[in-house]
Design an enzyme around this catalytic site. Structure first.
Site, short mmCIF file in Angstrom:
data_model
loop_
_atom_site.label_atom_id
_atom_site.label_comp_id
_atom_site.label_asym_id
_atom_site.label_seq_id
_atom_site.Cartn_x
_atom_site.Cartn_y
_atom_site.Cartn_z
N CYS A 107 0.84 -1.20 0.00
CA CYS A 107 0.00 0.00 0.00
C CYS A 107 0.88 1.26 0.00
O CYS A 107 1.52 1.56 -0.99
CB CYS A 107 -0.97 -0.05 1.18
N HIS A 149 -3.52 -5.69 1.06
CA HIS A 149 -2.77 -5.91 2.30
C HIS A 149 -2.69 -7.39 2.69
O HIS A 149 -3.54 -7.88 3.43
CB HIS A 149 -3.45 -5.15 3.45
N GLU A 201 -0.80 -8.64 4.86
CA GLU A 201 -0.54 -8.78 6.32
C GLU A 201 -1.83 -8.79 7.13
O GLU A 201 -1.79 -9.10 8.31
CB GLU A 201 0.41 -7.67 6.79
#
Lengths: 229, 90
Positions: free
Chosen positions: A85, A194, A196
């Site tokens: 990002c 994302h 994560e």
């Protein structure tokens, strides 16, 4: 492996990235933007957020911060570097990846569970996926629309640099549905969604394949120190 | 204080959602005849002394390398401000 996660003023996903690194079986090392020391890490993550308030352009000030001198040198020497990002925006601003990320065509901040196709599984960060595997991970940004010059688009096509492409929905008007890129060497990867946020059972977006929110985890389990040139 | 003004605009081919939103808002308010708005940036750089040619060249480099991203933006103007144009004279 020791994987550094760089925190900038305004970064907000650094703790999630550190956690994902640990879930991937590695040691997370917190690094600070104002230092010139990578603390001997083996790989680097530039996490998401709004570094320096996205002043000037998203990722622009961060790309000029002290630690980026070392990050750029390490990336050019072949160290695995992942930008998520805002981190992807920094990688383009630092010219480690081609193109730029601009305001979404809708003018809106978009948050959705996003389908992606993994187009390159031979990079330092994507060997845990199979080629053309479709995964679901969260996407959340206001400036995720990928654009590039005609020369850069030709380079991206000629060198096969698209690592991830949006599937079904292009959430922001990105050119050619591009969600993430790799550099030619395959050690530097950036993407807007994302991974994560999809590393713990039951906490990421569910998929119809019952993987239950784990589609981002392979990015952090299989990080390759050496990749075939 | 001597001032240099640098103006940056999105490239013509780059979609400008902010400009489009402003255009739509003006139309909703009933303003007619406005075909479009594009939004850019103006930087006012305060200097310790009148800029030399070398300093202006340095500022042009800063404009191209940092203040604008050449993938999406053009530097459309780098100029020394006229008398009365600086912020402390406004």
């Amino acid at each position: 492996m020791r994987i550094g996660v760089v925190t900038f003023p305004g970064t907000l996903d650094d703790r999630d990235a550190q956690r994902a690194v640990r879930f991937g079986g590695h040691e997370a090392v917190a690094l600070w933007h104002g230092e010139h020391d990578l603390q001997g890490v083996d790989a680097l993550v530039l996490p998401g957020g709004f570094s320096y308030g996205d002043y000037l352009r998203s990722g622009a000030i961060a790309a000029n911060s002290p630690i980026m001198t070392e990050v750029v040198a390490a990336a050019e020497a072949g160290m695995p570097v992942l930008g998520i990002c805002n981190g992807f925006q920094m990688l383009t601003e630092a010219r480690l990846l081609p193109g730029a990320l601009t305001r979404n065509d809708s003018g809106l901040f978009v948050r959705r569970d996003q389908l992606l196709k993994v187009e390159r599984n031979d990079t330092a960060w994507t060997s845990g996926y199979s080629t053309d595997e479709v995964i679901t991970i969260p996407l959340k940004n206001g400036e995720g629309r990928f654009v590039a010059t005609a020369d850069q688009l030709k380079q991206i096509e000629d060198e096969n640099l698209v690592a991830f492409r949006y599937v079904d929905v292009n959430p922001n008007g990105s050119t050619d549905d591009i969600a993430g890129l790799t550099n030619a060497r395959g050690n530097v990867v950036g993407l807007m969604p994302h991974p994560e946020h999809a590393v713990e059972l039951g906490f990421g977006p569910s998929t119809d394949r019952l993987r239950d929110g784990l589609d981002g985890l392979p990015m952090f389990t299989k990080v390759l120190e050496q990749i075939a040139a | 204080m001597p001032l240099v003004i640098i103006e940056v605009m999105p490239k013509p081919e780059i979609l400008d959602p902010q400009g489009k939103a402003i255009t739509a808002s003006l139309a909703r308010k009933g303003h007619e005849g406005i075909a479009g708005v594009r939004m850019g940036k103006r930087f006012e750089i305060e200097l310790d002394e009148q800029p030399t040619e070398a300093k202006l060249a340095e500022l042009r480099t800063i404009a191209e390398d940092m203040l604008a991203n050449s993938v999406i933006e053009d530097v459309v103007d780098v100029r020394v401000a006229e008398h009365g144009e600086s912020w402390d004279a406004r």
